[in-house]
Design a protein around this motif. Structure first.
Motif, short mmCIF file in Angstrom:
data_model
loop_
_atom_site.label_atom_id
_atom_site.label_comp_id
_atom_site.label_asym_id
_atom_site.label_seq_id
_atom_site.Cartn_x
_atom_site.Cartn_y
_atom_site.Cartn_z
N THR A 56 0.83 -1.20 0.00
CA THR A 56 0.00 0.00 0.00
C THR A 56 0.87 1.25 0.00
OG1 THR A 56 -0.10 0.08 2.42
CG2 THR A 56 -1.83 -1.17 1.30
N ASN B 35 0.31 5.68 -0.56
CA ASN B 35 -0.57 6.82 -0.85
C ASN B 35 0.05 7.83 -1.80
OD1 ASN B 35 -3.10 8.17 -0.36
ND2 ASN B 35 -1.98 9.68 0.86
N ARG C 66 -1.57 -1.42 -4.06
CA ARG C 66 -2.80 -0.66 -3.97
C ARG C 66 -2.45 0.79 -3.64
NH1 ARG C 66 -7.25 -4.72 -1.10
NH2 ARG C 66 -6.72 -6.56 -2.36
N ASP D 155 -5.36 5.94 -0.21
CA ASP D 155 -5.54 5.85 1.24
C ASP D 155 -5.85 4.40 1.62
OD1 ASP D 155 -6.47 5.95 3.89
OD2 ASP D 155 -7.34 7.93 3.62
N ARG E 9 -6.93 3.16 4.17
CA ARG E 9 -8.19 2.98 4.91
C ARG E 9 -9.35 2.69 3.97
NH1 ARG E 9 -7.32 8.45 8.30
NH2 ARG E 9 -6.64 8.99 6.18
N GLU E 10 -9.14 3.00 2.70
CA GLU E 10 -10.11 2.68 1.67
C GLU E 10 -9.67 1.46 0.85
OE1 GLU E 10 -13.06 4.08 1.45
OE2 GLU E 10 -12.56 5.39 3.14
N THR E 11 -8.39 1.42 0.47
CA THR E 11 -7.94 0.36 -0.44
C THR E 11 -7.92 -1.01 0.21
OG1 THR E 11 -5.58 0.72 0.06
CG2 THR E 11 -6.52 2.02 -1.73
N LYS F 108 -10.26 -2.00 2.38
CA LYS F 108 -11.61 -2.33 2.82
C LYS F 108 -12.17 -3.56 2.11
CE LYS F 108 -13.65 1.98 4.52
NZ LYS F 108 -14.66 3.04 4.22
N THR F 109 -11.71 -3.83 0.90
CA THR F 109 -12.27 -4.92 0.10
C THR F 109 -11.17 -5.77 -0.51
OG1 THR F 109 -12.36 -3.50 -1.87
CG2 THR F 109 -14.33 -3.58 -0.48
N THR G 257 -5.31 0.36 10.23
CA THR G 257 -4.89 -0.72 9.33
C THR G 257 -5.09 -2.07 10.00
OG1 THR G 257 -3.23 0.73 8.34
CG2 THR G 257 -3.00 -1.64 7.95
N LEU H 14 -8.62 -3.28 10.02
CA LEU H 14 -9.10 -3.80 8.74
C LEU H 14 -8.61 -5.22 8.49
CD1 LEU H 14 -8.58 -0.65 6.47
CD2 LEU H 14 -10.77 -1.67 7.11
#
Length: 229
Positions: free
Chosen positions: A108, A110, A136, A139, A141-143, A145-146, A167, A170
């Motif tokens: 990850t 940003n 990914r 952010d 916190r979004e990437t 999530k799924t 993190t 999640l």
């Protein structure tokens, strides 16, 4: 002064071909030549052009831990220029190949410029590194999530400290029993990690942890499951 001798002792700890070893040698040399940066609650703008990478000896430890637990699904929070990601990918790929199975490092980042540099470094290391990494961007916190793996073996937290606990929250539902979390500079940035450590210390969350005496402190936690004593 940085101890460049640590680079060679670190590289001696990993199983890798000459191409990968040379990329790691070059990246560690550049990273150690920079002024160290430790994530706190302040601005991260001064870290835009810095590696902010794990020290070589920490990279060796992480690689060996991943090999020992057979980790095949790993999340890295804070990829930066992709140095530590190479160690994660090495271990994941070797574990997956050993069992003829799949594996993935979810990296990850940003900052688009850092993400681009990371991709360059992985390409230089070769397809045996690149093919195991899914980067990914954005952010986390979004990437995150799924589309996480059904079971995660390991989480590396080397990121701006306010993002460490979000993190973990999640990833936690998919972190297997025996899975591990490592966070860097937890002594040096203790104030920023206060909420993360409180979460890990809460018996309801099912972790046991220690802090290894590496530079800045290296937190190592194992997920033993809720209700375990």
């Amino acid at each position: 002064m940085p101890d460049f001798a640590d680079i060679e002792s670190t590289l001696a700890s990993v199983q890798a071909g000459p191409q990968v070893l040379q990329v790691l040698r070059d990246l560690h040399t550049k990273a150690l030549s920079e002024t160290p940066f430790v994530s706190t609650n302040g601005s991260t703008s001064e870290a835009i052009d810095k590696f902010v990478a794990l020290d070589p000896d920490k990279c060796a430890l992480v690689y060996l831990i991943l090999r020992s637990i057979g980790a095949r699904f790993v999340v890295e929070a804070g990829t930066s220029f992709g140095l530590s990601t190479i160690y994660l990918s090495l271990a994941v790929g070797q574990n997956a190949n050993l069992h003829g199975s799949s594996g993935k490092v979810i990296a990850t980042e940003n900052e688009p410029t850092k993400a681009a540099k990371a991709r360059e470094h992985w390409k230089a290391a070769g397809n045996d590194i690149e093919k195991w990494i899914e980067l990914r961007e954005g952010d986390l916190r979004e990437t995150l999530k799924t589309d996480l793996p059904e079971q995660i073996d390991f989480l590396l937290l080397d990121i701006w400290t306010p993002l460490a606990l979000p993190t973990l929250k999640l990833v936690h539902p998919r972190l297997r029993i025996g899975g591990m979390v490592i966070a860097d500079n937890t002594i040096e940035a203790a104030k920023g990690y206060k909420d993360l450590i409180a979460y890990l210390e809460d018996p309801a969350n099912g972790f046991k942890m220690t802090t290894a005496p590496y530079s800045g402190g290296l937190l190592i936690a194992v997920h033993i499951g809720k209700g375990a004593s």
